[in-house]
Design a protein around this motif. Structure first.
Motif, PDB file in Angstrom:
ATOM      1  N   VAL A   1       4.496   1.464   5.952  1.00 56.05           N
ATOM      2  CA  VAL A   1       4.543   0.202   6.690  1.00 56.05           C
ATOM      3  C   VAL A   1       3.205  -0.067   7.367  1.00 56.05           C
ATOM      4  N   LEU A   2       2.697   0.943   8.079  1.00 50.17           N
ATOM      5  CA  LEU A   2       1.433   0.809   8.801  1.00 50.17           C
ATOM      6  C   LEU A   2       0.337   1.470   7.961  1.00 50.17           C
ATOM      7  N   HIS A   3      -0.129   0.754   6.958  1.00 43.49           N
ATOM      8  CA  HIS A   3      -1.204   1.252   6.089  1.00 43.49           C
ATOM      9  C   HIS A   3      -2.527   0.904   6.759  1.00 43.49           C
ATOM     10  N   THR A   4      -3.185   1.904   7.343  1.00 42.22           N
ATOM     11  CA  THR A   4      -4.359   1.690   8.178  1.00 42.22           C
ATOM     12  C   THR A   4      -5.626   1.985   7.383  1.00 42.22           C
ATOM     13  N   THR A   5      -6.529   1.011   7.309  1.00 39.52           N
ATOM     14  CA  THR A   5      -7.755   1.163   6.530  1.00 39.52           C
ATOM     15  C   THR A   5      -8.966   0.733   7.356  1.00 39.52           C
ATOM     16  N   TYR A   6     -10.132   1.206   6.928  1.00 38.20           N
ATOM     17  CA  TYR A   6     -11.392   0.827   7.577  1.00 38.20           C
ATOM     18  C   TYR A   6     -12.440   0.666   6.488  1.00 38.20           C
ATOM     19  N   ASP A   7     -13.072  -0.513   6.431  1.00 40.38           N
ATOM     20  CA  ASP A   7     -14.039  -0.803   5.372  1.00 40.38           C
ATOM     21  C   ASP A   7     -15.486  -0.690   5.836  1.00 40.38           C
TER      22      ASP A   7
ATOM     23  N   ALA B   1      -2.189  -3.103   7.047  1.00 43.35           N
ATOM     24  CA  ALA B   1      -1.497  -3.767   5.946  1.00 43.35           C
ATOM     25  C   ALA B   1      -0.263  -2.934   5.638  1.00 43.35           C
ATOM     26  N   THR B   2       0.281  -3.074   4.456  1.00 43.16           N
ATOM     27  CA  THR B   2       1.427  -2.273   4.018  1.00 43.16           C
ATOM     28  C   THR B   2       1.136  -1.771   2.608  1.00 43.16           C
ATOM     29  N   ARG B   3       1.493  -0.519   2.353  1.00 43.54           N
ATOM     30  CA  ARG B   3       1.316   0.086   1.036  1.00 43.54           C
ATOM     31  C   ARG B   3       2.695   0.340   0.447  1.00 43.54           C
ATOM     32  N   ILE B   4       2.871  -0.011  -0.822  1.00 47.10           N
ATOM     33  CA  ILE B   4       4.190   0.033  -1.455  1.00 47.10           C
ATOM     34  C   ILE B   4       4.109   0.868  -2.724  1.00 47.10           C
ATOM     35  N   GLY B   5       5.131   1.702  -2.943  1.00 44.98           N
ATOM     36  CA  GLY B   5       5.238   2.437  -4.184  1.00 44.98           C
ATOM     37  C   GLY B   5       4.947   3.906  -4.025  1.00 44.98           C
ATOM     38  N   THR B   6       4.989   4.612  -5.171  1.00 47.78           N
ATOM     39  CA  THR B   6       4.731   6.041  -5.218  1.00 47.78           C
ATOM     40  C   THR B   6       3.744   6.303  -6.343  1.00 47.78           C
ATOM     41  N   GLY B   7       2.697   7.033  -6.070  1.00 52.29           N
ATOM     42  CA  GLY B   7       1.714   7.316  -7.108  1.00 52.29           C
ATOM     43  C   GLY B   7       0.732   6.173  -7.238  1.00 52.29           C
ATOM     44  N   GLU B   8       1.073   5.153  -8.010  1.00 49.10           N
ATOM     45  CA  GLU B   8       0.229   3.974  -8.141  1.00 49.10           C
ATOM     46  C   GLU B   8       0.653   2.950  -7.082  1.00 49.10           C
ATOM     47  N   TYR B   9      -0.050   2.959  -5.958  1.00 51.10           N
ATOM     48  CA  TYR B   9       0.312   2.103  -4.840  1.00 51.10           C
ATOM     49  C   TYR B   9      -0.212   0.678  -5.052  1.00 51.10           C
TER      50      TYR B   9
ATOM     51  N   PRO C   1      10.332   4.197   5.029  1.00 49.94           N
ATOM     52  CA  PRO C   1       9.109   3.718   5.693  1.00 49.94           C
ATOM     53  C   PRO C   1       8.313   4.852   6.332  1.00 49.94           C
ATOM     54  N   GLY C   2       7.014   4.728   6.252  1.00 51.24           N
ATOM     55  CA  GLY C   2       6.131   5.684   6.904  1.00 51.24           C
ATOM     56  C   GLY C   2       4.864   4.983   7.372  1.00 51.24           C
ATOM     57  N   TRP C   3       3.818   5.744   7.569  1.00 46.72           N
ATOM     58  CA  TRP C   3       2.521   5.166   7.899  1.00 46.72           C
ATOM     59  C   TRP C   3       1.439   6.105   7.380  1.00 46.72           C
ATOM     60  N   ASP C   4       0.235   5.605   7.267  1.00 46.14           N
ATOM     61  CA  ASP C   4      -0.823   6.462   6.743  1.00 46.14           C
ATOM     62  C   ASP C   4      -2.192   6.034   7.248  1.00 46.14           C
ATOM     63  N   THR C   5      -3.094   7.029   7.287  1.00 43.87           N
ATOM     64  CA  THR C   5      -4.525   6.811   7.530  1.00 43.87           C
ATOM     65  C   THR C   5      -5.312   7.557   6.458  1.00 43.87           C
ATOM     66  N   GLU C   6      -4.704   7.709   5.282  1.00 48.11           N
ATOM     67  CA  GLU C   6      -5.267   8.566   4.243  1.00 48.11           C
ATOM     68  C   GLU C   6      -6.638   8.111   3.762  1.00 48.11           C
TER      69      GLU C   6
END
Length: 785
Positions: free
Chosen positions: A46-52, A59-67, A119-124
């Motif tokens: 749900v909490l897909h955290t990115t830095y460019d 944003a939000t990331r959906i799916g498994t493997g190929e997001y 639902p989860g979250w990530d900073t991967e």
């Protein structure tokens, strides 16, 4: 032109103008948006955290493997009121923050339930060194809805605490200091059905000292049923076609495909030991229900009509006293179980849709139990986030019953039978293609509980307990890797292996091996009886692992069995390291206290221990064991013997798992005499709990041994170093080549399992209780390797 014609022409113009203006007269919502995508029964961060490099974004990331990424403004996160979502709060003080005992809450669980949104979250994607302290703050800015919202991790069996993350009612739980490079799941709890608007914000400080923020981002959760809003069409509907389609839609046959072999009058193989899956797979355009047989170390696809399962008499267990197990019978009565975690001498049965082509489907695959014939009841169950049984199938209730497998799934659970005898379990796998075609395959699987195999073929010969032929029901595939969302395998300790055969099995050839990059190797201790020496190490001395995934593994290098540390702590392909050149560093994040009771072997209640948990935890190395590189063409006897020969250090060391009722199963225990032996089947990737009772440096000497396909014994012995204790301990760990203490440990404990992937400071000192398998199926999923 006559006056009549002129008036008619003018009237026509006025009518046209009026009709053209009609859209302007219809009320129009300037804020109307395209229909939102509804997420159900799917993995989402749900909490897909990115830095460019300039902007911090949520944003939000959906799916498994190929997001795929999506804008939260266009999404509905729908926790449906079905399956295990609705939970009555237990009478446990640790859960008082959720409400009163007996109150209902709706929970999207920390461990995946394939019927519910996960639902989860990530900073991967944020690399180390980009942000100050490698931390991003995730803040719940506001929450609006019909009930309270709580996000929390699973109950910690050791401390009796439920670690909380976010709360809509308690200001103490608004901000999570989330380390970068992480992927995390927790329980999302909602106090009532309805629509919730949750506003989150991500903030951080760059290494240059600049503050960056995503700004507030709104997420819409709907708990219960969701119906998209209806709006009148802005354009008239198109005229329906005047001619029918040239070919009517077809549906798949409800009977088994004609290409299937006719089931014999009696089964030709009884599977009683090893790994099998009740599986669905795509064959051509059909969905097939087959048994994926991995009991011989390679995969054979069998028709359910040609094979039977056996639950041995030794699989008997007493029903626990907890009221939660009354669905199995009265406390103390006997049931026979296929266990959720692998036992060396029993069948290990799961369910599997990894070979289904989901890209052709519209929605999930459904697995149903349609009918049970037999002397007793049958139940398949796992555990929910409170450590209570989560029932998937229960023949004591009305059948059919079904579960939804939203994506490629491989999972295991407990299969319980209440009486000895022959059972016939009728299952169906079904799905719908994107073109609307209904796919379905039904078959009946015989299961013998006990030793009376003659019941399979009344009046006929008793079938053998091992496969007598290789069926041709489908192509033979190489074993697939189990998703990390799925439960890890585990086995009971065994005695010394039996005498090796004098000749190799016929018709077997060694498959090609992946190259192993080598450098100079530290001195190794060859095991007695070994046929050769190990190849050189894959890494230079001095490697220290402090977090991430690694396995103590066995593989063939050259012509010998070799012990390696499979290092997957960094992105990209794993690195195969010499264990003697690796140090496992456990800092304060691995610290917890012994809970006593069934875990008294860890020490007195409240005494300090340090533990690698069975499920991944932030800032703690996730160490498992692995024989996935080995095949039956290389190793005879179906497995590798793993031995703990010696432990030196200031305290005791133990490795353990849990059985199907949550009791600890000890694998290695340096306290009660060494060596200890443990049998690992081929194709295994498993994790357990590694516990140490005192801070300091330990060395653990392990031996892998096996009989190779040529009939010769091969073994490899090496030592793995563990440095245990708070950061800034007694010595520097920059130079890992320094000798370890030689004091022999006087240990007397065996360990327990924990889990949870979380940020430091929130769960430091917690060992989260592992709920093996939550939801029947797992799947998947979803791995952390």
């Amino acid at each position: 032109m006559t006056a009549t014609h002129a008036r008619a022409r003018l009237l026509s113009v006025l009518v046209c103008l009026l009709l053209g203006c009609l859209p302007l007269l219809i009320p129009w919502d300037a804020g109307a948006q395209p229909a939102r995508e509804v997420l159900r029964a799917v993995h989402t961060d749900v909490l897909h955290t990115t830095y460019d490099g300039a902007s911090l974004k949520l944003a939000t990331r959906i799916g498994t493997g190929e997001y795929r990424e999506a804008d939260p403004a266009g999404l509905i996160f729908n926790l449906e009121d079905r399956g295990s979502a609705k939970v009555e709060l237990p009478d446990v003080p640790a859960f008082a923050f959720l409400g009163k005992p007996g109150d209902p809450v709706w929970i999207a669980p920390e461990s995946q339930d394939p019927e519910l949104i996960w639902p989860g979250w990530d900073t991967e994607t944020i690399a180390a060194g980009v942000m100050k302290d490698d931390v991003v703050d995730l803040t719940l800015v506001s929450a609006d809805g019909p009930g309270a919202v709580e996000v929390f991790f699973n109950y910690d069996e050791f401390t009796g605490v439920v670690p909380r993350v976010f709360s809509s009612v308690d200001p103490a739980y608004k901000t999570l200091h989330q380390p970068t490079g992480r992927h995390v799941h927790a329980n999302w709890s909602f106090g009532a059905l309805g629509t919730y608007k949750l506003v989150f914000q991500a903030t951080a400080t760059t290494q240059a000292g600049a503050t960056v923020s995503s700004g507030p981002v709104e997420y819409t959760f709907v708990v219960g049923s969701y119906e998209p809003p209806t709006t009148p069409p802005t354009t008239p509907p198109t005229t329906p076609p005047t001619t029918p389609p040239t070919t009517p839609p077809t549906t798949a046959p409800t009977t088994r495909p004609t290409s299937s072999p006719t089931p014999p009058a009696c089964v030709t193989a009884v599977l009683s030991v090893g790994h099998v899956d009740v599986a669905a797979r795509t064959v051509g355009s059909a969905l097939r229900f087959q048994v994926k047989d991995g009991t011989q170390g390679t995969t054979v696809w069998r028709d359910p009509g040609t094979v039977a399962f056996q639950v041995k008499p030794s699989a008997d267990e007493a029903v626990p006293a907890s009221p939660s197990y009354r669905f199995l019978g009265a406390a103390g009565t006997t049931v026979w179980q296929i266990p959720q975690t692998q036992a060396e001498d029993l069948l290990w049965a799961g369910w599997n849709t990894e070979s289904v082509d989901y890209s052709t489907l519209n929605g999930p695959v459904r697995w149903s139990l349609d009918k049970v014939a037999g002397p007793g009841k049958v139940a398949v169950y796992q555990f929910d986030q409170f450590g209570e049984p989560l029932i998937s199938f229960d023949s004591a209730k009305t059948l059919p019953q079904s579960i939804s497998l939203a994506g490629p799934t491989h999972a295991h659970g407990n299969w319980a039978f209440t009486e000895l005898g022959l059972y016939e379990l009728t299952f169906t796998y079904s799905a719908t293609t994107k073109s609307g075609q209904q796919l379905k395959d039904t078959a009946t699987l015989p299961v013998v509980v006990g030793s009376d195999l003659g019941a399979l073929c009344p009046g006929g010969p008793t079938p053998t307990s091992e496969p007598t032929e290789t069926p041709t029901t489908g192509p033979t595939d190489t074993p697939t890797t189990t998703p990390t969302a799925s439960p890890t395998s585990s086995q009971q300790p065994t005695q010394d292996p039996t005498t090796a055969p004098t000749s190799a099995p016929s018709g077997q050839s060694s498959p090609s091996l992946r190259p192993c990059t080598t450098t100079s190797s530290p001195t190794r201790t060859p095991a007695a009886g070994t046929t050769g020496t190990s190849t050189a190490s894959t890494t230079a001395p001095g490697t220290t692992l402090t977090s991430g995934h690694a396995d103590y593994a066995a593989r063939i290098e050259g012509s010998s069995l070799t012990s390696r540390l499979k290092d997957g702590t960094k992105t990209g392909d794993p690195v195969w390291r010499d264990p003697a050149a690796v140090t496992i560093r456990l800092n304060s994040a691995a610290g917890t206290t012994a809970p006593g009771g069934a875990f008294s072997f860890l020490g007195a209640t409240g005494s300090a221990i340090w533990q690698i948990p069975q499920t991944q935890k932030a800032d703690v190395v996730w160490l498992g064991w692995n024989t996935e590189e080995l095949t039956a063409a290389q190793v005879y006897g179906g497995g590798v013997d793993w031995r703990l020969d010696k432990v030196t250090g200031p305290g005791r060391m133990a490795v353990f798992e849990f059985d199907s009722f949550g009791r600890p199963k000890i694998i290695f225990n340096s306290a009660d005499g060494l060596p200890d032996r443990y049998r690992i089947p081929l194709g295994t990737h498993a994790h357990g709990n590694w516990a140490f009772t005192a801070a300091g440096t330990y060395t653990a000497t392990f031996t892998h041994s096996a009989t190779l396909a040529d009939g010769k014994q091969s073994a490899d012995t090496t030592t793995l170093k563990f440095v245990v204790g708070p950061s800034g301990g007694a010595r520097s760990f920059a130079d890992d080549s320094s000798p370890a203490p030689t004091t022999e440990a006087t240990t007397d404990c065996k360990l327990a399992m924990t889990g949870g992937s979380i940020g430091p400071g929130l769960l430091a000192g917690a060992a989260v209780f592992v709920l093996l398998g939550v939801v029947l199926v797992i799947a998947t999923r979803r791995g952390i390797r």
